[in-house]
Design an enzyme around this catalytic site. Structure first.
Site, PDB file in Angstrom:
ATOM      1  N   HIS A 126       0.817  -1.221   0.000  1.00 37.68           N
ATOM      2  CA  HIS A 126       0.000   0.000   0.000  1.00 37.68           C
ATOM      3  C   HIS A 126       0.853   1.274   0.000  1.00 37.68           C
ATOM      4  O   HIS A 126       0.308   2.363  -0.213  1.00 37.68           O
ATOM      5  CB  HIS A 126      -0.925   0.044   1.217  1.00 37.68           C
ATOM      6  CG  HIS A 126      -1.970  -1.025   1.222  1.00 37.68           C
ATOM      7  ND1 HIS A 126      -2.826  -1.240   0.160  1.00 37.68           N
ATOM      8  CD2 HIS A 126      -2.300  -1.960   2.161  1.00 37.68           C
ATOM      9  CE1 HIS A 126      -3.626  -2.246   0.447  1.00 37.68           C
ATOM     10  NE2 HIS A 126      -3.326  -2.701   1.657  1.00 37.68           N
ATOM     11  N   ASP A 163      -3.192 -10.550  -2.335  1.00 36.84           N
ATOM     12  CA  ASP A 163      -3.740  -9.996  -1.099  1.00 36.84           C
ATOM     13  C   ASP A 163      -5.188  -9.577  -1.337  1.00 36.84           C
ATOM     14  O   ASP A 163      -5.561  -9.211  -2.454  1.00 36.84           O
ATOM     15  CB  ASP A 163      -2.899  -8.790  -0.679  1.00 36.84           C
ATOM     16  CG  ASP A 163      -3.215  -8.277   0.709  1.00 36.84           C
ATOM     17  OD1 ASP A 163      -2.448  -8.571   1.635  1.00 36.84           O
ATOM     18  OD2 ASP A 163      -4.230  -7.565   0.867  1.00 36.84           O
ATOM     19  N   HIS A 165      -6.689  -6.959  -0.350  1.00 39.89           N
ATOM     20  CA  HIS A 165      -6.798  -5.520  -0.590  1.00 39.89           C
ATOM     21  C   HIS A 165      -6.000  -5.143  -1.845  1.00 39.89           C
ATOM     22  O   HIS A 165      -4.953  -5.739  -2.131  1.00 39.89           O
ATOM     23  CB  HIS A 165      -6.261  -4.723   0.601  1.00 39.89           C
ATOM     24  CG  HIS A 165      -6.980  -5.015   1.884  1.00 39.89           C
ATOM     25  ND1 HIS A 165      -6.543  -5.949   2.789  1.00 39.89           N
ATOM     26  CD2 HIS A 165      -8.121  -4.492   2.405  1.00 39.89           C
ATOM     27  CE1 HIS A 165      -7.369  -5.990   3.819  1.00 39.89           C
ATOM     28  NE2 HIS A 165      -8.339  -5.123   3.612  1.00 39.89           N
ATOM     29  N   ASP A 247      -5.015 -12.698   3.446  1.00 37.01           N
ATOM     30  CA  ASP A 247      -6.220 -12.189   4.083  1.00 37.01           C
ATOM     31  C   ASP A 247      -7.487 -12.400   3.256  1.00 37.01           C
ATOM     32  O   ASP A 247      -8.560 -11.940   3.644  1.00 37.01           O
ATOM     33  CB  ASP A 247      -6.069 -10.714   4.469  1.00 37.01           C
ATOM     34  CG  ASP A 247      -5.325  -9.886   3.437  1.00 37.01           C
ATOM     35  OD1 ASP A 247      -5.011 -10.414   2.351  1.00 37.01           O
ATOM     36  OD2 ASP A 247      -5.058  -8.700   3.719  1.00 37.01           O
TER      37      ASP A 247
END
Length: 312
Positions: A126, A163, A165, A247
């Protein structure tokens, strides 16, 4: 040839406030889950500023250093101070997380090992050029990709981010370089709110794969077969890097996908088999998210076992 595991006790020194999902226990659980595997264990070095500067300006690197607290915690997010924190002992963990990704690329491209997994924290996908966010400070996998291109002289690399996200930071750091293919699958809607399929980047080298809440592993695998494998074949990377966030597992508290441990084994097998065809089995995987501790440990172990199988 073998699989390298790059991890270090310094990764446990990046302490976060009580209740934060990105916590010391994440790495402790992974290290225990991998302790009996027959891999080459390597201490990740501290990254030098020149490596980090492949993606982040020196002013930002200096900013991170300047924010290290002498006690307590320092919020690093410039807007909210709500997610990304530093503790007095964070520096070595942060610099080893980036250094481990760079070292893994060196080892794989120098034919010391077939593939590698970097089990360090904090995560990185990120972090944007001048902006920490979402627990991430430096773009570890993007730095590794740039190192492969600029230092080793590769012509093309690919990053595959599974991931849950969106890897907004990795996309931001690499999308202006047509030598880098960025593939990222993510639940949508979900934080950070980016990653629409229509966003292909300025050179058409970004592939975003939004997945609806509730998507199971079988659907995700089908999307990888339909979209990701053809994109990799078209790009012809000389190295595949994986942003390995766990996740999307059905037990993770931060999202609503329904992947299983077997989903990660299958996706890893797909990517390593593609690497065997395209780039002499060269794969570097870097830990990102995963916040249910038991699921994280099981998924990381399955992922590394798939890497080990591919290295035989």
């Amino acid at each position: 040839m073998t699989t390298a595991l790059l991890t270090h006790a310094d990764g446990l020194l990046h302490v976060t406030p009580t209740g934060m999902p990105e916590q010391v226990a994440r790495l402790a659980y992974i290290q225990r889950a991998l302790e009996d595997l027959d891999v080459l264990r390597v201490d990740p070095p501290l990254a030098n500023d020149a490596s980090i500067a492949l993606c982040h300006p020196q002013s930002y690197i200096d900013f991170v250093r300047s924010k290290m607290p002498t006690d307590g915690f320092a919020g690093l997010d410039r807007e909210t101070d709500a997610e990304t924190f530093l503790s007095p002992t964070s520096e070595s963990a942060i610099w080893r997380a980036a250094g481990g990704a760079v070292k893994a690329v060196d080892m794989v491209l120098d034919d010391e090992v077939t593939n590698a997994f970097v089990a360090m924290r904090p995560p990185g996908h990120h972090a944007e050029q001048k902006l920490p966010m979402g627990f991430c400070i430096f773009g570890n996998v993007a730095i590794a990709a740039k190192h492969a291109l600029e230092v080793h002289g590769l012509s093309r690399v690919a990053v595959v981010d599974f991931d849950v996200h969106h890897g907004n930071g990795t996309q931001a750091l690499l999308q202006d370089d047509p030598r880098a293919l960025v593939v990222t699958s993510q639940q949508m809607p979900l934080w950070p709110g980016t990653g629409e399929a229509s966003d292909r980047g300025p050179h058409g080298t970004v592939l975003n794969i939004p997945l609806a809440p509730g998507t199971d592993g079988a659907h995700a695998i089908a999307e990888y077969e339909r979209l990701v494998l053809p994109a990799l074949i078209k790009h012809q990377p000389e190295l595949i890097l994986i942003s390995a966030g766990f996740d999307a597992h059905q037990d993770d508290p931060l999202a609503q996908l329904n992947w299983s441990v077997d989903t990660y084994s299958t996706l890893t097998d797909m990517l390593t088999k593609t690497a065997q065809t395209l780039c002499e089995r060269r794969v570097v995987s870097v830990l990102e998210g995963g916040y249910d501790l038991d699921a994280l440990a099981l998924c990381a172990r399955a992922h590394v076992q798939s890497l080990m199988k591919a290295a035989q």
